[in-house]
Design a protein around this motif. Structure first.
Motif, mmCIF file in Angstrom:
data_model
loop_
_atom_site.group_PDB
_atom_site.id
_atom_site.type_symbol
_atom_site.label_atom_id
_atom_site.label_comp_id
_atom_site.label_asym_id
_atom_site.label_seq_id
_atom_site.Cartn_x
_atom_site.Cartn_y
_atom_site.Cartn_z
ATOM 1 N N ALA A 174 0.840 -1.208 0.000
ATOM 2 C CA ALA A 174 0.000 0.000 0.000
ATOM 3 C C ALA A 174 0.872 1.254 0.000
ATOM 4 O O ALA A 174 0.585 2.220 -0.721
ATOM 5 C CB ALA A 174 -0.930 -0.002 1.211
ATOM 6 N N GLU A 175 1.929 1.246 0.778
ATOM 7 C CA GLU A 175 2.854 2.389 0.815
ATOM 8 C C GLU A 175 3.491 2.600 -0.557
ATOM 9 O O GLU A 175 3.608 3.733 -1.036
ATOM 10 C CB GLU A 175 3.939 2.139 1.865
ATOM 11 N N ALA A 176 3.904 1.524 -1.195
ATOM 12 C CA ALA A 176 4.526 1.627 -2.519
ATOM 13 C C ALA A 176 3.543 2.183 -3.544
ATOM 14 O O ALA A 176 3.918 3.000 -4.389
ATOM 15 C CB ALA A 176 5.044 0.262 -2.967
ATOM 16 N N ARG A 177 2.288 1.767 -3.465
ATOM 17 C CA ARG A 177 1.285 2.255 -4.416
ATOM 18 C C ARG A 177 1.031 3.751 -4.251
ATOM 19 O O ARG A 177 0.647 4.409 -5.208
ATOM 20 C CB ARG A 177 -0.020 1.479 -4.242
ATOM 21 N N HIS A 178 1.225 4.265 -3.063
ATOM 22 C CA HIS A 178 0.982 5.685 -2.811
ATOM 23 C C HIS A 178 2.227 6.554 -2.994
ATOM 24 O O HIS A 178 2.139 7.780 -2.915
ATOM 25 C CB HIS A 178 0.415 5.889 -1.409
#
Length: 168
Positions: free
Chosen positions: A40-44
């Motif tokens: 999720a962090e990478a996607r954001h």
């Protein structure tokens, strides 16, 4: 005081529709949760380098979760080894994945040290995509799935091969 005795009728109760598995190790469950948060962090992440680093670390945590669930291979007094080396020994069926992520280790270390010239947006996006697949595969590996239910990650979802194509 009375003692309950099981009757023969109770002994012939139908079994559950799927095999009973012991619960996953708490460490494996926690590592999988961390891996999902990393995806999720990478996607954001707006920039390629933070996206690349977060995606790599999510895959690393997913690999560690598989090791925690399957038991780390005994290495005696051997030198420390990376998760990818240990995972290849513990789960040889994941060898394509371990090779894929091990090949990105140096780029991740360089990016964390501030050298981001090797991390393009396309490379970060590819690693994120592969890491997300690997996290789901690790989830299936750690928690299993009821019999008859297919994996959410298909067999053909192996990571892209690395290096040059063989000459013909």
């Amino acid at each position: 005081m009375s003692i309950a005795v099981a009757s023969r009728a109770e002994e012939q109760q139908p079994s559950l529709p799927f095999p009973v598995r012991p619960p996953a190790a708490p460490a494996a469950t926690a590592l999988l949760a961390d891996a999902r948060r990393g995806i999720a962090e990478a996607r954001h992440a707006a920039q390629p380098a933070p996206r690349f680093i977060a995606a790599y670390l999510a895959a690393l945590r997913a690999g560690a979760a598989v090791l925690a669930a399957s038991g780390r291979p005994h290495r005696g007094r051997a030198r420390p080894a990376s998760v990818w080396v240990l995972l290849e020994a513990a789960a040889p069926e994941l060898s394509e994945w371990t090779a894929y992520f091990a090949a990105h280790s140096a780029a991740r270390a360089a990016a964390q040290a501030g050298n981001t010239r090797r991390v393009t947006a396309a490379r970060a996006d590819e690693l994120l995509s592969q890491s997300a697949l690997f996290v789901e595969l690790a989830r299936d590996f750690v928690h299993g799935r009821p019999s008859g239910q297919p994996s959410r990650v298909r067999q053909c979802d192996a990571p892209p091969t690395l290096g040059k194509a063989p000459r013909r």
